[in-house]
Write a protein that holds these residues in place. Structure first.
Motif, PDB file in Angstrom:
ATOM      1  N   LYS A   4       0.823  -1.203   0.000  1.00 53.33           N
ATOM      2  CA  LYS A   4       0.000   0.000   0.000  1.00 53.33           C
ATOM      3  C   LYS A   4       0.864   1.263   0.000  1.00 53.33           C
ATOM      4  CE  LYS A   4      -4.128  -1.903   2.228  1.00 53.33           C
ATOM      5  NZ  LYS A   4      -5.048  -1.803   3.394  1.00 53.33           N
ATOM      6  N   LEU A   5       1.954   1.212   0.757  1.00 50.54           N
ATOM      7  CA  LEU A   5       2.856   2.367   0.805  1.00 50.54           C
ATOM      8  C   LEU A   5       3.509   2.602  -0.553  1.00 50.54           C
ATOM      9  CD1 LEU A   5       4.623   1.887   4.272  1.00 50.54           C
ATOM     10  CD2 LEU A   5       2.877   3.566   3.680  1.00 50.54           C
ATOM     11  N   LYS A   6       3.881   1.515  -1.236  1.00 54.35           N
ATOM     12  CA  LYS A   6       4.511   1.635  -2.552  1.00 54.35           C
ATOM     13  C   LYS A   6       3.553   2.189  -3.594  1.00 54.35           C
ATOM     14  CE  LYS A   6       8.070  -1.960  -2.090  1.00 54.35           C
ATOM     15  NZ  LYS A   6       8.570  -3.252  -2.603  1.00 54.35           N
ATOM     16  N   SER A   7       2.249   1.967  -3.377  1.00 56.93           N
ATOM     17  CA  SER A   7       1.252   2.418  -4.347  1.00 56.93           C
ATOM     18  C   SER A   7       0.956   3.918  -4.242  1.00 56.93           C
ATOM     19  CB  SER A   7      -0.053   1.634  -4.163  1.00 56.93           C
ATOM     20  OG  SER A   7      -0.638   1.921  -2.895  1.00 56.93           O
ATOM     21  N   ILE A   8       1.421   4.558  -3.173  1.00 58.89           N
ATOM     22  CA  ILE A   8       1.203   6.001  -3.007  1.00 58.89           C
ATOM     23  C   ILE A   8       2.082   6.758  -3.993  1.00 58.89           C
ATOM     24  CG2 ILE A   8       1.342   7.951  -1.409  1.00 58.89           C
ATOM     25  CD1 ILE A   8       0.936   6.006   0.882  1.00 58.89           C
ATOM     26  N   SER A   9       1.492   7.682  -4.717  1.00 59.13           N
ATOM     27  CA  SER A   9       2.235   8.438  -5.734  1.00 59.13           C
ATOM     28  C   SER A   9       3.213   9.407  -5.089  1.00 59.13           C
ATOM     29  CB  SER A   9       1.258   9.211  -6.630  1.00 59.13           C
ATOM     30  OG  SER A   9       0.624  10.242  -5.896  1.00 59.13           O
ATOM     31  N   LEU A  10       4.201   9.836  -5.887  1.00 62.65           N
ATOM     32  CA  LEU A  10       5.199  10.779  -5.392  1.00 62.65           C
ATOM     33  C   LEU A  10       4.542  12.086  -4.959  1.00 62.65           C
ATOM     34  CD1 LEU A  10       8.143  11.644  -4.915  1.00 62.65           C
ATOM     35  CD2 LEU A  10       8.224  12.355  -7.322  1.00 62.65           C
ATOM     36  N   GLY A  11       3.562  12.546  -5.743  1.00 66.21           N
ATOM     37  CA  GLY A  11       2.877  13.776  -5.388  1.00 66.21           C
ATOM     38  C   GLY A  11       2.200  13.696  -4.036  1.00 66.21           C
ATOM     39  N   ASN A  12       1.594  12.540  -3.753  1.00 62.22           N
ATOM     40  CA  ASN A  12       0.939  12.371  -2.452  1.00 62.22           C
ATOM     41  C   ASN A  12       1.968  12.252  -1.328  1.00 62.22           C
ATOM     42  OD1 ASN A  12      -1.685  12.492  -3.430  1.00 62.22           O
ATOM     43  ND2 ASN A  12      -1.759  10.302  -3.879  1.00 62.22           N
ATOM     44  N   TRP A  13       3.114  11.638  -1.614  1.00 62.36           N
ATOM     45  CA  TRP A  13       4.172  11.571  -0.606  1.00 62.36           C
ATOM     46  C   TRP A  13       4.680  12.978  -0.268  1.00 62.36           C
ATOM     47  CZ3 TRP A  13       4.876   8.182   2.827  1.00 62.36           C
ATOM     48  CH2 TRP A  13       4.775   6.813   2.580  1.00 62.36           C
ATOM     49  N   ILE A  14       4.769  13.832  -1.283  1.00 56.63           N
ATOM     50  CA  ILE A  14       5.199  15.208  -1.040  1.00 56.63           C
ATOM     51  C   ILE A  14       4.177  15.935  -0.162  1.00 56.63           C
ATOM     52  CG2 ILE A  14       5.635  17.447  -2.140  1.00 56.63           C
ATOM     53  CD1 ILE A  14       6.830  15.923  -4.504  1.00 56.63           C
ATOM     54  N   CYS A 187      21.898  13.715 -23.686  1.00 57.96           N
ATOM     55  CA  CYS A 187      22.205  14.462 -22.447  1.00 57.96           C
ATOM     56  C   CYS A 187      20.928  14.967 -21.790  1.00 57.96           C
ATOM     57  CB  CYS A 187      23.130  15.634 -22.762  1.00 57.96           C
ATOM     58  SG  CYS A 187      24.836  15.161 -23.125  1.00 57.96           S
ATOM     59  N   ASN A 188      19.985  15.408 -22.619  1.00 56.76           N
ATOM     60  CA  ASN A 188      18.708  15.872 -22.079  1.00 56.76           C
ATOM     61  C   ASN A 188      17.958  14.735 -21.396  1.00 56.76           C
ATOM     62  OD1 ASN A 188      16.669  17.958 -21.764  1.00 56.76           O
ATOM     63  ND2 ASN A 188      15.474  16.809 -23.256  1.00 56.76           N
ATOM     64  N   ARG A 189      17.983  13.560 -22.005  1.00 53.26           N
ATOM     65  CA  ARG A 189      17.331  12.387 -21.399  1.00 53.26           C
ATOM     66  C   ARG A 189      17.993  12.014 -20.078  1.00 53.26           C
ATOM     67  NH1 ARG A 189      17.048   7.736 -25.768  1.00 53.26           N
ATOM     68  NH2 ARG A 189      16.164   6.646 -23.962  1.00 53.26           N
ATOM     69  N   ILE A 190      19.318  12.116 -20.042  1.00 50.19           N
ATOM     70  CA  ILE A 190      20.044  11.822 -18.798  1.00 50.19           C
ATOM     71  C   ILE A 190      19.617  12.786 -17.693  1.00 50.19           C
ATOM     72  CG2 ILE A 190      22.323  11.928 -17.706  1.00 50.19           C
ATOM     73  CD1 ILE A 190      23.474  10.871 -20.375  1.00 50.19           C
ATOM     74  N   MET A 191      19.510  14.082 -18.034  1.00 48.56           N
ATOM     75  CA  MET A 191      19.116  15.065 -17.032  1.00 48.56           C
ATOM     76  C   MET A 191      17.677  14.857 -16.565  1.00 48.56           C
ATOM     77  SD  MET A 191      21.775  16.584 -16.309  1.00 48.56           S
ATOM     78  CE  MET A 191      20.882  17.452 -15.024  1.00 48.56           C
ATOM     79  N   MET A 192      16.796  14.444 -17.465  1.00 50.78           N
ATOM     80  CA  MET A 192      15.420  14.163 -17.051  1.00 50.78           C
ATOM     81  C   MET A 192      15.372  12.981 -16.095  1.00 50.78           C
ATOM     82  SD  MET A 192      13.593  16.520 -18.236  1.00 50.78           S
ATOM     83  CE  MET A 192      12.108  15.802 -17.566  1.00 50.78           C
ATOM     84  N   GLU A 193      16.206  11.966 -16.369  1.00 54.60           N
ATOM     85  CA  GLU A 193      16.255  10.808 -15.480  1.00 54.60           C
ATOM     86  C   GLU A 193      16.850  11.198 -14.129  1.00 54.60           C
ATOM     87  OE1 GLU A 193      15.649   7.034 -14.115  1.00 54.60           O
ATOM     88  OE2 GLU A 193      14.922   7.936 -15.990  1.00 54.60           O
ATOM     89  N   MET A 194      17.881  12.047 -14.152  1.00 55.90           N
ATOM     90  CA  MET A 194      18.462  12.515 -12.899  1.00 55.90           C
ATOM     91  C   MET A 194      17.448  13.331 -12.103  1.00 55.90           C
ATOM     92  SD  MET A 194      21.991  14.685 -12.287  1.00 55.90           S
ATOM     93  CE  MET A 194      22.928  13.514 -13.273  1.00 55.90           C
ATOM     94  N   THR A 195      16.651  14.122 -12.810  1.00 56.53           N
ATOM     95  CA  THR A 195      15.599  14.885 -12.150  1.00 56.53           C
ATOM     96  C   THR A 195      14.606  13.958 -11.459  1.00 56.53           C
ATOM     97  OG1 THR A 195      15.781  16.660 -13.788  1.00 56.53           O
ATOM     98  CG2 THR A 195      13.740  16.558 -12.509  1.00 56.53           C
ATOM     99  N   ALA A 196      14.234  12.881 -12.143  1.00 56.01           N
ATOM    100  CA  ALA A 196      13.297  11.918 -11.555  1.00 56.01           C
ATOM    101  C   ALA A 196      13.875  11.289 -10.295  1.00 56.01           C
ATOM    102  CB  ALA A 196      12.952  10.837 -12.575  1.00 56.01           C
ATOM    103  N   ILE A 197      15.187  11.020 -10.307  1.00 50.48           N
ATOM    104  CA  ILE A 197      15.834  10.424  -9.134  1.00 50.48           C
ATOM    105  C   ILE A 197      15.852  11.411  -7.969  1.00 50.48           C
ATOM    106  CG2 ILE A 197      18.034   9.562  -8.223  1.00 50.48           C
ATOM    107  CD1 ILE A 197      18.586   8.430 -11.046  1.00 50.48           C
TER     108      ILE A 197
END
Length: 429
Positions: A4-14, A187-197
């Protein structure tokens, strides 16, 4: 329980991090009386470390993310040469509505004073605030003497100009610079992935920032946060239901009520998904049902999801005024013009994914030297606002597409007015 905890979205965790930080901060403020525990252990170490570390991670992202996004975004629209006036008109309207949006937001912030009364202590980050500057000086500061110094120092306006120039050259020499185009895209894709992390640490960062803020300010900090929220919603409502319909009436003489009757499902989908990119197919389908040619919408809607971020611009404008007022900084005319220019340029190449506007907000703050610690205070409620502003973003894309289509005779007005039905089609998505 773990599932259940894993199913909570990042936005809701924020959101959870925001509320927990607020509650913990108030408890520390009112009930922790030992100065060693309160100030040394919690405020100056635990909360300070967690919040500052997250802010530094965001600062780490902003320059390369914006630089590569702008280069890729500009380079990707080289097909404007073949589309001709449609492409030029589309980009002009998109940039115009974004400029209107950020200007509207600044006016709302000046009038309603969302940050007034917060009394946040000015930090070292504010030492280079741009308040008043001559117009020639402001223009000259946009041009990088040494682009590598600008990249290293985080001078965002020169970085933007440098990125625009590279993007234009890559678009012009597309076949000759295919390897470089691919390199910048990767490079842009790398930065987007880093942003997600980095964003995965947002709930902890928001918790610490909120706990430190309200541990120092107490209940007096809640009212300005509520005013900020309301100011953004007012700006979004005016943009969606006043600015866009006015443009539609003035430039096309079409009835905006007909538009909203058919477009409401797209707005709700954008609201629930918080992403402009996911809304592209539905947006194009609805526009086809309104008589817009797919030859036009297949270009303008994906382009709009990239460069037309009016809702994000409104959030950024209100956030600038909120931070300036909270820190007691009086921004001059040149600083406000810098904010408008930076926010408009930041919309170019910005990915249509949830909450990326907060990353580019760091860039806008840097452009006028505002303390980016203020972003931590508004970060928690951004997920809710992100839903509203995404709905505004896609609405702007659709309105601009209708304007461009009609003015280029690529739209059936009888279908828009309900006098006939669109032809059935087999579309390949």
């Amino acid at each position: 329980m773990l599932t259940k905890l894993k199913s909570i979205s990042l936005g809701n965790w924020i959101l959870i991090g925001m509320f927990l930080g607020l509650i913990v901060g108030l408890i520390v403020n009112f009930y922790v009386t030992d100065p060693y525990i309160k100030n040394i252990i919690l405020m100056d170490n635990v909360f300070y470390l967690g919040g500052t570390l997250f802010i530094k991670l965001m600062k780490m992202l902003v320059v390369p993310l914006v630089f590569f996004s702008i280069v890729v975004g500009v380079a990707s629209i080289s097909d404007i040469k073949t589309i001709g006036t449609i492409g030029g008109t589309t980009i002009l309207i998109y940039l115009l509505t974004t400029a209107v949006a950020i200007t509207l937001a600044l006016i709302i912030g000046i009038v309603l004073q969302p940050g007034a009364g917060l009394h946040m202590t000015a930090l070292a980050d504010a030492s280079n605030v741009t308040t008043n500057q001559t117009l020639p000086g402001a223009i000259l500061n946009m041009v990088p003497e040494n682009p590598f110094n600008s990249l290293a120092n985080g001078d965002m306006l020169p970085v933007i100009i440098f990125g625009l120039l590279i993007g234009i050259i890559l678009a012009k020499l597309r076949e000759e610079t295919e390897i470089m185009n691919k390199a910048f895209t990767e490079c842009n894709r790398i930065m987007m992935e880093m942003t997600a992390i980095v964003m995965k640490f947002a709930p902890i960062g928001v918790f610490c920032l909120m706990a430190k803020t309200f541990g120092s300010l107490g209940l007096e900090g809640i009212m300005p946060l509520g005013k900020y929220f309301i100011c953004v919603l007012i700006g979004l409502a005016i943009q969606a239901f006043v600015v866009y319909p006015s443009l539609l009436v003035i430039l096309t003489r079409l009835n905006p009520i007909n538009f909203f009757k058919k477009f409401i499902p797209v707005m709700f989908f954008a609201f629930s998904s918080s992403t402009s990119n996911a809304t592209i197919p539905l947006n194009m389908d609805k526009l086809y049902e309104m008589g817009v040619s797919r030859d036009v919408s297949s270009f303008t809607i994906p382009l709009g999801a990239t460069i037309n971020m009016d809702g994000t611009a409104i959030m950024q404008g209100v956030a600038v005024m909120f931070a300036a007022q909270a820190y007691g900084i009086d921004l001059g005319t040149s600083a406000l013009l810098t904010v408008i220019f930076t926010a408009v340029m930041a919309s170019i190449g910005t990915a249509g994914v949830p909450s990326v506007g907060l990353i580019t907000l760091t860039m806008v703050f840097n452009s006028v030297g505002l303390p980016i610690q203020a972003i931590g205070v508004i970060f928690g409620i951004d997920h809710i606002l992100d839903m509203f502003r995404t709905a505004v973003n896609v609405t702007g894309d659709a309105i601009c597409t209708i304007i461009v289509s009609l003015r280029n005779k690529e739209m059936d007005v009888d279908i828009y007015n309900g006098k006939k039905q669109p032809k059935e089609e087999k579309h390949i998505m």
